[in-house]
Write a protein that holds these residues in place. Structure first.
Motif, mmCIF file in Angstrom:
data_model
loop_
_atom_site.group_PDB
_atom_site.id
_atom_site.type_symbol
_atom_site.label_atom_id
_atom_site.label_comp_id
_atom_site.label_asym_id
_atom_site.label_seq_id
_atom_site.Cartn_x
_atom_site.Cartn_y
_atom_site.Cartn_z
ATOM 1 N N THR A 48 0.855 -1.183 0.000
ATOM 2 C CA THR A 48 0.000 0.000 0.000
ATOM 3 C C THR A 48 0.894 1.236 0.000
ATOM 4 N N ASP A 49 0.263 2.399 -0.097
ATOM 5 C CA ASP A 49 0.950 3.672 0.105
ATOM 6 C C ASP A 49 1.926 4.017 -1.015
ATOM 7 N N ILE A 50 1.732 3.475 -2.215
ATOM 8 C CA ILE A 50 2.619 3.814 -3.328
ATOM 9 C C ILE A 50 2.031 5.035 -4.028
ATOM 10 N N SER A 61 -14.672 -3.208 3.098
ATOM 11 C CA SER A 61 -13.284 -3.424 3.465
ATOM 12 C C SER A 61 -12.683 -4.593 2.698
ATOM 13 N N ASP A 62 -13.426 -5.709 2.597
ATOM 14 C CA ASP A 62 -12.923 -6.877 1.888
ATOM 15 C C ASP A 62 -12.745 -6.582 0.403
ATOM 16 N N LEU A 63 -13.670 -5.806 -0.180
ATOM 17 C CA LEU A 63 -13.557 -5.472 -1.594
ATOM 18 C C LEU A 63 -12.311 -4.634 -1.850
ATOM 19 N N LEU A 64 -12.034 -3.699 -0.953
ATOM 20 C CA LEU A 64 -10.862 -2.858 -1.119
ATOM 21 C C LEU A 64 -9.584 -3.668 -0.966
ATOM 22 N N ARG A 65 -9.538 -4.541 0.063
ATOM 23 C CA ARG A 65 -8.321 -5.333 0.268
ATOM 24 C C ARG A 65 -8.102 -6.325 -0.851
ATOM 25 N N VAL A 75 -6.614 -1.361 -6.223
ATOM 26 C CA VAL A 75 -6.738 0.052 -5.839
ATOM 27 C C VAL A 75 -5.980 0.331 -4.547
ATOM 28 N N GLU A 76 -5.951 -0.641 -3.636
ATOM 29 C CA GLU A 76 -5.330 -0.421 -2.332
ATOM 30 C C GLU A 76 -3.821 -0.210 -2.435
ATOM 31 N N VAL A 98 -7.209 7.538 -7.511
ATOM 32 C CA VAL A 98 -8.398 7.522 -6.652
ATOM 33 C C VAL A 98 -8.532 8.925 -6.071
ATOM 34 N N ARG A 99 -9.719 9.498 -6.175
ATOM 35 C CA ARG A 99 -9.922 10.868 -5.688
ATOM 36 C C ARG A 99 -10.529 10.834 -4.287
ATOM 37 N N ASN A 100 -9.932 11.611 -3.383
ATOM 38 C CA ASN A 100 -10.393 11.681 -1.997
ATOM 39 C C ASN A 100 -10.642 13.135 -1.598
#
Length: 266
Positions: free
Chosen positions: A35-37, A70-74, A78-79, A85-87
């Motif tokens: 994550t976090d890339i 949560s499960d879909l994201l993991r 995208v994770e 991804v826009r936040n």
């Protein structure tokens, strides 16, 4: 560590190869539960994208308030953080994309800075600063950054090539002496919250309104509790988060892929 300086591509062919490699990295990072890339963790050196922060490989899962979401994201690429991804959208801002492939954009909120520093009129103020002015993640050709949207086919091709290669060698990769198991005792960082959230809270906590009385600063750090109803597991770490923030540090939690224990890195 070796210092890397961003440099441009010399041809469209090199730009294509850059984004093919970006797609292959996306597949590899997905396989390694990274994550976090985001854009600050990438440097475009000609036709080669370099990832400069790999502390968040092998991320453990954590149950959020909405298990399905949560499960879909993991279970999604995208994770990884590389795809757009826009936040932080709101009525006055279209939000912000901090992924590894964003175009030039303004942040959703002004950032604090010291105006007229070095004078007797120095004051705490805010301003908007474009991300593009301080980013090195996109390849450049003839002096201009090249948008990833123009090379989606190359990204898809790179992803598919490496992912199929990994599937073909799945048993070797998962073997007792294979490359995946070699990560077992490597220390990794667990990102319970975005580093940008910690950074924002730390910066805002130095506002003069919070420095007249230490209790006011402590009450401000109690905003960390707001996410607990959606992410109940956070209540176990808020004390450690606040301890680090009071010291002026970003809370950093470390673990190993084979354990469920966390430690606050101090």
């Amino acid at each position: 560590m070796e210092y890397l300086a961003a440099c441009p591509c010399r041809s469209v062919t090199e730009v294509r190869r850059f984004y093919q490699r970006q797609g292959a990295y996306l597949a590899l990072l997905y396989i390694l539960c990274a994550t976090d890339i985001h854009f600050e963790n990438l440097i475009a050196v000609g036709e080669h994208p370099f990832i400069v922060d790999l502390e968040s490989l092998m991320q453990p899962g954590a149950a959020d308030g909405d298990p399905l979401a949560s499960d879909l994201l993991r279970g999604s690429i995208v994770e990884v953080g590389l795809l757009p991804v826009r936040n932080w959208e709101n009525a006055s801002s279209p939000g912000l994309d901090v992924s590894g492939l964003p175009d030039g954009q303004l942040p959703p909120r002004p950032e604090p800075y010291w105006a007229d520093s070095g004078t007797d009129e120095m004051r705490y103020s805010r301003r908007l600063t474009t991300i593009e002015s301080r980013s090195q993640h996109r390849p450049k050709l003839e002096g201009a950054a090249v948008a990833a949207i123009e090379f989606t086919d190359e990204i898809i091709e790179g992803f598919g090539t490496l992912y199929r290669l990994a599937l073909a060698h799945r048993e070797e990769m998962l073997a007792d002496k294979g490359p995946i198991l070699s990560f077992a005792q490597h220390e990794v960082r667990v990102l319970l919250r975005s580093t940008s959230i910690y950074g924002l809270m730390l910066r805002e906590s130095f506002h003069p309104d919070f420095l007249r009385d230490s209790l006011d600063r402590d009450r401000f750090f109690d905003k960390l509790w707001k996410q607990v109803p959606q992410r109940p597991f956070l209540h176990k770490v808020i004390g450690a988060e606040q301890e680090a923030l009071r010291r002026g540090d970003i809370p950093i939690f470390m673990t190993h892929p084979t354990t469920r224990a966390l430690k606050l890195d101090s």
